[in-house]
Motif scaffolding. Structure first.
Motif, PDB file in Angstrom:
ATOM      1  N   PRO A   1       0.802  -1.229   0.000  1.00 55.60           N
ATOM      2  CA  PRO A   1       0.000   0.000   0.000  1.00 55.60           C
ATOM      3  C   PRO A   1       0.832   1.276   0.000  1.00 55.60           C
ATOM      4  CG  PRO A   1      -0.088  -1.079   2.142  1.00 55.60           C
ATOM      5  CD  PRO A   1       0.591  -2.038   1.218  1.00 55.60           C
ATOM      6  N   VAL A   2       1.940   1.274   0.751  1.00 56.33           N
ATOM      7  CA  VAL A   2       2.915   2.369   0.688  1.00 56.33           C
ATOM      8  C   VAL A   2       4.295   1.727   0.788  1.00 56.33           C
ATOM      9  CG1 VAL A   2       3.784   4.518   1.689  1.00 56.33           C
ATOM     10  CG2 VAL A   2       1.330   4.020   1.792  1.00 56.33           C
ATOM     11  N   ASP A   3       4.971   1.605  -0.318  1.00 56.26           N
ATOM     12  CA  ASP A   3       6.332   1.083  -0.293  1.00 56.26           C
ATOM     13  C   ASP A   3       7.280   2.242   0.005  1.00 56.26           C
ATOM     14  OD1 ASP A   3       8.366  -0.930  -0.750  1.00 56.26           O
ATOM     15  OD2 ASP A   3       8.871   0.210  -2.544  1.00 56.26           O
ATOM     16  N   GLY A   4       8.192   2.025   0.962  1.00 60.30           N
ATOM     17  CA  GLY A   4       9.030   3.119   1.432  1.00 60.30           C
ATOM     18  C   GLY A   4       8.361   3.866   2.571  1.00 60.30           C
ATOM     19  N   THR A   5       7.746   3.107   3.484  1.00 63.76           N
ATOM     20  CA  THR A   5       6.992   3.735   4.572  1.00 63.76           C
ATOM     21  C   THR A   5       7.862   4.645   5.431  1.00 63.76           C
ATOM     22  OG1 THR A   5       5.396   1.915   4.660  1.00 63.76           O
ATOM     23  CG2 THR A   5       5.571   3.286   6.615  1.00 63.76           C
ATOM     24  N   ARG A   6       9.100   4.215   5.724  1.00 57.21           N
ATOM     25  CA  ARG A   6       9.969   5.069   6.545  1.00 57.21           C
ATOM     26  C   ARG A   6      10.246   6.392   5.834  1.00 57.21           C
ATOM     27  NH1 ARG A   6      15.084   3.252   7.701  1.00 57.21           N
ATOM     28  NH2 ARG A   6      15.171   4.477   9.605  1.00 57.21           N
ATOM     29  N   ASN A   7      10.469   6.345   4.525  1.00 64.41           N
ATOM     30  CA  ASN A   7      10.642   7.588   3.771  1.00 64.41           C
ATOM     31  C   ASN A   7       9.400   8.460   3.880  1.00 64.41           C
ATOM     32  OD1 ASN A   7      13.160   6.714   2.905  1.00 64.41           O
ATOM     33  ND2 ASN A   7      12.459   6.066   0.894  1.00 64.41           N
ATOM     34  N   PHE A   8       8.251   7.825   3.747  1.00 61.99           N
ATOM     35  CA  PHE A   8       6.972   8.540   3.810  1.00 61.99           C
ATOM     36  C   PHE A   8       6.819   9.268   5.144  1.00 61.99           C
ATOM     37  CE2 PHE A   8       2.325   8.642   4.557  1.00 61.99           C
ATOM     38  CZ  PHE A   8       1.903   9.265   3.391  1.00 61.99           C
ATOM     39  N   THR A   9       7.194   8.593   6.237  1.00 61.70           N
ATOM     40  CA  THR A   9       7.058   9.211   7.564  1.00 61.70           C
ATOM     41  C   THR A   9       8.001  10.397   7.743  1.00 61.70           C
ATOM     42  OG1 THR A   9       8.687   7.748   8.632  1.00 61.70           O
ATOM     43  CG2 THR A   9       6.377   7.011   8.593  1.00 61.70           C
ATOM     44  N   LYS A  10       9.105  10.411   6.979  1.00 61.63           N
ATOM     45  CA  LYS A  10      10.096  11.488   7.096  1.00 61.63           C
ATOM     46  C   LYS A  10       9.870  12.618   6.094  1.00 61.63           C
ATOM     47  CE  LYS A  10      13.699   8.310   8.684  1.00 61.63           C
ATOM     48  NZ  LYS A  10      15.015   7.689   8.342  1.00 61.63           N
ATOM     49  N   GLY A  11       8.843  12.486   5.271  1.00 59.92           N
ATOM     50  CA  GLY A  11       8.609  13.498   4.251  1.00 59.92           C
ATOM     51  C   GLY A  11       9.506  13.355   3.042  1.00 59.92           C
ATOM     52  N   ASN A  12      10.123  12.171   2.875  1.00 54.30           N
ATOM     53  CA  ASN A  12      10.981  11.871   1.733  1.00 54.30           C
ATOM     54  C   ASN A  12      10.092  11.412   0.573  1.00 54.30           C
ATOM     55  OD1 ASN A  12      12.632  10.399  -0.142  1.00 54.30           O
ATOM     56  ND2 ASN A  12      14.185  10.105   1.436  1.00 54.30           N
ATOM     57  N   SER A  13      10.340  11.944  -0.622  1.00 59.98           N
ATOM     58  CA  SER A  13       9.474  11.658  -1.771  1.00 59.98           C
ATOM     59  C   SER A  13       9.635  10.259  -2.342  1.00 59.98           C
ATOM     60  CB  SER A  13       9.743  12.677  -2.883  1.00 59.98           C
ATOM     61  OG  SER A  13      11.074  12.553  -3.359  1.00 59.98           O
TER      62      SER A  13
END
Length: 279
Positions: free
Chosen positions: A100-112
């Motif tokens: 559903p969201v690959d790269g969840t840690r990036n997502f939490t940090k505001g990383n695109s």
């Protein structure tokens, strides 16, 4: 794309619409807007899940199932709640695979560097694959036997192909050492510094696959084979002309969770990378 397939599966455009609508409804509104209660740990501080992961998988699951009657769904968060869901990968019925969201840690940090991935498996073979980059307004997709394509939000489609092979010292690619045991991990890191060219890690398998498909990278290595990370991307890589296999050079099947994956432009360059990286 050919309209005549040996097996009748949904039109890729319908799947892309579902992914886009889901991203716009429940993922993008939360990007850079997560509150502390919207993020939880699963197995530890490196393994996170957000409300966007949960709601997007929950939203897509019944829609994809209805799109292909008789199919099942293997979602990353559903498996976290009940590992028996993985059994659908070896069932006779087609199974949708959702990250559903690959790269969840990036997502939490505001990383695109995050994306949405969906694949379809039938008889242990990936047959459809999709990687949606909602911030980049593009979706890569592949149909088994018909090639890999990039579709922009403007409707334009471009056929994808991997880069031409080079000697390993002149290649650029993604290397993930995270799940390798010591001392193998340290030995491979040392060899990578001297034996292969520039390497990176995005923390998002989907974006690493996109780099293979859009001329940014020649190779990628992943030690862990969770199906939601690799079903879509491995099919696209294959359909774009690349060669991939598990570390022992045996074929990859979505129900095999170990053995790693190495991607390269062709078999000869795969052999070269395998020899140079492994002690």
């Amino acid at each position: 794309m050919s309209k005549d397939r040996m097996i009748s599966f949904p039109d890729p455009a319908a799947v892309i619409d579902i992914m886009r609508e889901t991203a716009e409804a429940v993922i993008l509104p939360r990007f850079k807007s997560l509150e502390s209660g919207d993020i939880q740990e699963k197995t530890g501080p490196e393994d996170l899940v957000t409300i966007a992961d949960i709601e997007s998988e929950r939203r897509m699951t019944p829609i994809l199932r209805d799109l292909l009657p008789g199919s099942s769904v293997v979602g990353e968060e559903a498996v976290a709640a009940d590992p028996a869901v993985l059994d659908n990968l070896t069932a006779d019925a087609p199974a949708w695979i959702i990250d559903p969201v690959d790269g969840t840690r990036n997502f939490t940090k505001g990383n695109s560097k995050f994306c949405v991935m969906v694949g379809l498996v039938h008889k242990r073979q990936p047959v459809l694959g999709f990687i949606l980059d909602p911030l980049g307004e593009r979706c890569a997709f592949a149909v088994r036997g018909e090639g890999a394509w990039m579709c922009g939000y403007d409707g334009k489609e471009e056929r994808l192909s991997v880069l031409a092979p080079r000697p390993s010292s002149k290649m650029r690619g993604a290397l993930n050492f995270r799940f390798l045991p010591s001392p193998l991990k340290e030995e491979m890191k040392e060899r990578a510094e001297t034996e292969v060219g520039d390497h990176f890690r995005f923390g998002c398998a989907g974006h690493e696959y996109l780099s293979l498909l859009t001329g940014e990278a020649h190779f990628a290595m992943h030690p862990k084979n969770m199906p939601w990370d690799h079903v879509a991307g491995s099919l696209m890589h294959q359909e774009a002309g690349g060669f991939h296999a598990r570390f022992n050079k045996r074929p990859y099947y979505p129900d095999q969770l170990d053995g790693g994956l190495l991607m390269a432009p062709d078999e000869a360059s795969w052999d070269d990378l395998r020899e140079k990286l492994w002690p």
